[in-house]
Design an enzyme around this catalytic site. Structure first.
Site, PDB file in Angstrom:
ATOM      1  N   THR A 153       0.829  -1.215   0.000  1.00  0.00           N
ATOM      2  CA  THR A 153       0.000   0.000   0.000  1.00  0.00           C
ATOM      3  C   THR A 153       0.861   1.263   0.000  1.00  0.00           C
ATOM      4  O   THR A 153       0.702   2.137  -0.852  1.00  0.00           O
ATOM      5  CB  THR A 153      -0.915   0.000   1.250  1.00  0.00           C
ATOM      6  OG1 THR A 153      -1.655  -1.206   1.261  1.00  0.00           O
ATOM      7  CG2 THR A 153      -1.859   1.174   1.254  1.00  0.00           C
ATOM      8  N   VAL A 154       1.803   1.355   0.943  1.00  0.00           N
ATOM      9  CA  VAL A 154       2.575   2.592   1.065  1.00  0.00           C
ATOM     10  C   VAL A 154       3.652   2.679  -0.025  1.00  0.00           C
ATOM     11  O   VAL A 154       3.794   3.712  -0.697  1.00  0.00           O
ATOM     12  CB  VAL A 154       3.203   2.737   2.481  1.00  0.00           C
ATOM     13  CG1 VAL A 154       3.923   4.068   2.612  1.00  0.00           C
ATOM     14  CG2 VAL A 154       2.134   2.602   3.561  1.00  0.00           C
ATOM     15  N   VAL A 169       3.563   8.209  12.038  1.00  0.00           N
ATOM     16  CA  VAL A 169       2.510   8.728  12.920  1.00  0.00           C
ATOM     17  C   VAL A 169       1.489   9.517  12.116  1.00  0.00           C
ATOM     18  O   VAL A 169       1.843  10.445  11.381  1.00  0.00           O
ATOM     19  CB  VAL A 169       3.099   9.651  14.019  1.00  0.00           C
ATOM     20  CG1 VAL A 169       1.996  10.147  14.942  1.00  0.00           C
ATOM     21  CG2 VAL A 169       4.165   8.942  14.813  1.00  0.00           C
ATOM     22  N   ILE A 214      -0.468  13.367   7.874  1.00  0.00           N
ATOM     23  CA  ILE A 214      -0.375  14.644   8.602  1.00  0.00           C
ATOM     24  C   ILE A 214       1.087  14.899   8.982  1.00  0.00           C
ATOM     25  O   ILE A 214       1.713  14.038   9.599  1.00  0.00           O
ATOM     26  CB  ILE A 214      -1.212  14.624   9.905  1.00  0.00           C
ATOM     27  CG1 ILE A 214      -2.655  14.208   9.633  1.00  0.00           C
ATOM     28  CG2 ILE A 214      -1.153  15.981  10.607  1.00  0.00           C
ATOM     29  CD1 ILE A 214      -3.501  14.075  10.897  1.00  0.00           C
ATOM     30  N   ASP A 266      -1.109  -0.027  18.027  1.00  0.00           N
ATOM     31  CA  ASP A 266      -0.656   0.891  16.972  1.00  0.00           C
ATOM     32  C   ASP A 266      -0.686   2.338  17.491  1.00  0.00           C
ATOM     33  O   ASP A 266       0.280   3.091  17.328  1.00  0.00           O
ATOM     34  CB  ASP A 266      -1.587   0.718  15.752  1.00  0.00           C
ATOM     35  CG  ASP A 266      -1.286   1.682  14.636  1.00  0.00           C
ATOM     36  OD1 ASP A 266      -0.397   1.390  13.828  1.00  0.00           O
ATOM     37  OD2 ASP A 266      -1.942   2.739  14.565  1.00  0.00           O
ATOM     38  N   LYS A 321       2.469   5.058  18.236  1.00  0.00           N
ATOM     39  CA  LYS A 321       2.506   6.418  17.688  1.00  0.00           C
ATOM     40  C   LYS A 321       2.586   7.456  18.808  1.00  0.00           C
ATOM     41  O   LYS A 321       3.301   8.453  18.701  1.00  0.00           O
ATOM     42  CB  LYS A 321       1.272   6.659  16.823  1.00  0.00           C
ATOM     43  CG  LYS A 321       1.253   5.811  15.547  1.00  0.00           C
ATOM     44  CD  LYS A 321      -0.115   5.824  14.903  1.00  0.00           C
ATOM     45  CE  LYS A 321      -0.144   5.064  13.586  1.00  0.00           C
ATOM     46  NZ  LYS A 321      -1.513   4.822  13.106  1.00  0.00           N
TER      47      LYS A 321
HETATM   48  N1  HSE Z   1      -3.254   0.827  10.729  1.00  0.00           N
HETATM   49  C1  HSE Z   1      -2.893   2.195  10.800  1.00  0.00           C
HETATM   50  C2  HSE Z   1      -4.150   3.017  11.049  1.00  0.00           C
HETATM   51  C3  HSE Z   1      -2.222   2.624   9.529  1.00  0.00           C
HETATM   52  O1  HSE Z   1      -5.259   2.498  10.842  1.00  0.00           O
HETATM   53  O2  HSE Z   1      -4.051   4.155  11.459  1.00  0.00           O
HETATM   54  C4  HSE Z   1      -1.549   3.959   9.596  1.00  0.00           C
HETATM   55  O3  HSE Z   1      -0.553   3.981  10.566  1.00  0.00           O
END
Ligand code: HSE
Length: 425
Positions: A10-11, A129, A133, A198, A202
């Site tokens: 994806t990225v 993060v 943004i 996650d 962050k």
């Molecule tokens: N899985 C993460 C989210 C992806 O949904 O924010 C972006 O860091």
């Protein structure tokens, strides 16, 4: 500038697409032509979201980090095992590294940045993060004159997408999570999203940059959204609140609060209206006051936007790679969550009998906790009722005491739901 990419998912695919679309304007802006010459992928034959006709593909990631012509390695595969080794090797080989990998930075960032400093290369991680943004650049550059007092943010797009769809369309949790996975928002293991890991990774990164401390991921209090029910969402709405999954970092004396948990926020606050995959981070600085950073928190091109901005920083030589952006660190101890003061939303399931409400309010009185708002609703033919309470600001220990006392009572029918209530603006 010659770039090698680890991972074309994806990225990685988004980076190639954005460079193709905007390469000419980036060259006009920087004076430098960026060329992706090599990309490591798991399976060369797999279909991709980007055109790879000018990129050599390999299934050996070490070919990328050892390639003599590559100046910058983009680490976009995730994980902390092999990936750590790859990043260490790239740094030792004198290559700048840009990563979107919050797990890697949260767990190993202190050491990796020191190694990058020693090898005189940069390790940048804006995309780790809040997706697109530019929050790290805002904290390191735009807000650098401020002493940061607190930050609070919606920093997981998947979780926000789930809560929004549950609230607005009354959809089922699992069904929305599947959609978030198909849209490429969720982590490879989506429990990282729904259980708050996650967001905790962050938050640890943001707090280290905002307060100039070391990364303290293992000390973040972390609670996910998996036990938030449609009933909680509806009661919150009835009381004028929205439930959001927030990461909060706050300086208190010589310590910091670091916590990730579902939170009721008044509908009047800006952040309560940040919906879907969008992320937002509210920062309080002593000079600027409150400022809000809003944008797409996940997705191909949004995250690619941050990765390429880091590439442009390297070209422009802007970001100094001291320990997390600071030349020396401050020692701030993470405050134990049980000592935090907060308002709370409580949902009880009790037998609807005479005197029960008096007993409940008696327990609150015993703990010296005042009730701000209360709803009672009979929910089934067995005469069970939900009692929903918003408290005033109290110590978390007292709420845990109330929970234990109520759950031990003869009228109690289920575990008590407890959710923080915060005012942010
Ligand atoms: N899985 C993460 C989210 C992806 O949904 O924010 C972006 O860091």
């Amino acid at each position: 500038m010659k770039v090698g990419i680890l991972g074309l998912g994806t990225v990685g695919g988004g980076v190639v697409n954005v460079l193709k679309k905007n390469g000419a304007s980036i060259e006009r802006r920087t004076g430098v032509n960026i060329q992706v010459i090599l990309a490591a992928v798991r399976d060369i034959k797999q279909d991709r979201i980007c055109d790879t006709s000018n990129i050599k593909l390999t299934e050996d990631p070490f070919e990328v980090v050892n390639h003599p012509e590559i100046d910058v390695v983009l680490e976009l595969i995730g994980g902390t095992g092999l990936t750590k080794k790859l990043v260490e090797t790239a740094i030792k080989n004198g290559k700048h590294v840009i990563t979107a990998n919050k797990a890697l930075i949260a767990k190993h960032g202190n050491k990796l940045i020191q190694s990058a400093n020693k090898n005189k290369v940069r390790l940048l991680f804006e995309a780790s993060v809040a997706g697109g943004i530019p929050i790290i650049k805002s904290l390191e550059q735009g807000l650098s004159a401020n002493k940061i007092e607190s930050l609070a943010g919606i920093i997981n797009g998947t979780g926000n997408f789930i809560l929004t769809e549950m609230k607005e369309k009354n959809r089922d949790f699992d069904d929305v999570l599947k959609e978030a996975q198909s849209l490429g928002y969720a982590e490879a293991d989506p429990t990282f999203d729904v259980e708050g890991i996650d967001a905790a990774q962050k938050l640890a990164i943001l707090a280290a940059i905002a307060f100039g401390t070391e990364l303290q991921f293992d000390k973040v209090f972390t609670k996910g959204i998996s036990n938030i029910t449609t009933e909680d969402i509806n009661y919150a709405t009835e009381l004028g609140y929205t439930i959001k999954h927030l990461g909060i970092a706050k300086r208190v004396g010589n310590g910091i609060e670091l916590r990730v948990h579902p939170t009721l926020i008044s509908n009047e606050e800006l952040i309560a209206n940040v919906n879907g995959v969008m992320n937002a981070v509210l920062v309080k600085g002593d000079a600027l006051g409150t400022s809000l950073y809003y944008g797409a928190g996940a997705g191909e091109e949004a995250t690619a936007s941050s990765v390429i901005a880091d590439l442009i920083d390297i070209i422009n030589n802007q970001t100094s790679n001291h320990i997390l952006g600071w030349k020396s660190q401050e020692k701030l101890t993470v405050i134990d969550t049980e000592s935090i003061d907060s308002e709370f939303y409580l949902r009880l399931l009790v037998s609807n009998m005479k005197g029960v409400l008096a007993k409940i309010t008696g327990i609150f009185h015993q703990y010296n906790v005042s009730i701000e708002e209360l709803i009672q609703k009979q929910i089934d033919e067995n005469n069970n009722a939900h009692i929903v309470i918003i408290t005033n600001k109290v110590n978390t220990k007292d709420i845990m005491g109330i929970k234990a006392a109520i759950e031990a009572s003869e009228f109690n029918q289920d575990n008590m739901q407890i959710i923080h209530v915060e005012s942010l603006d």
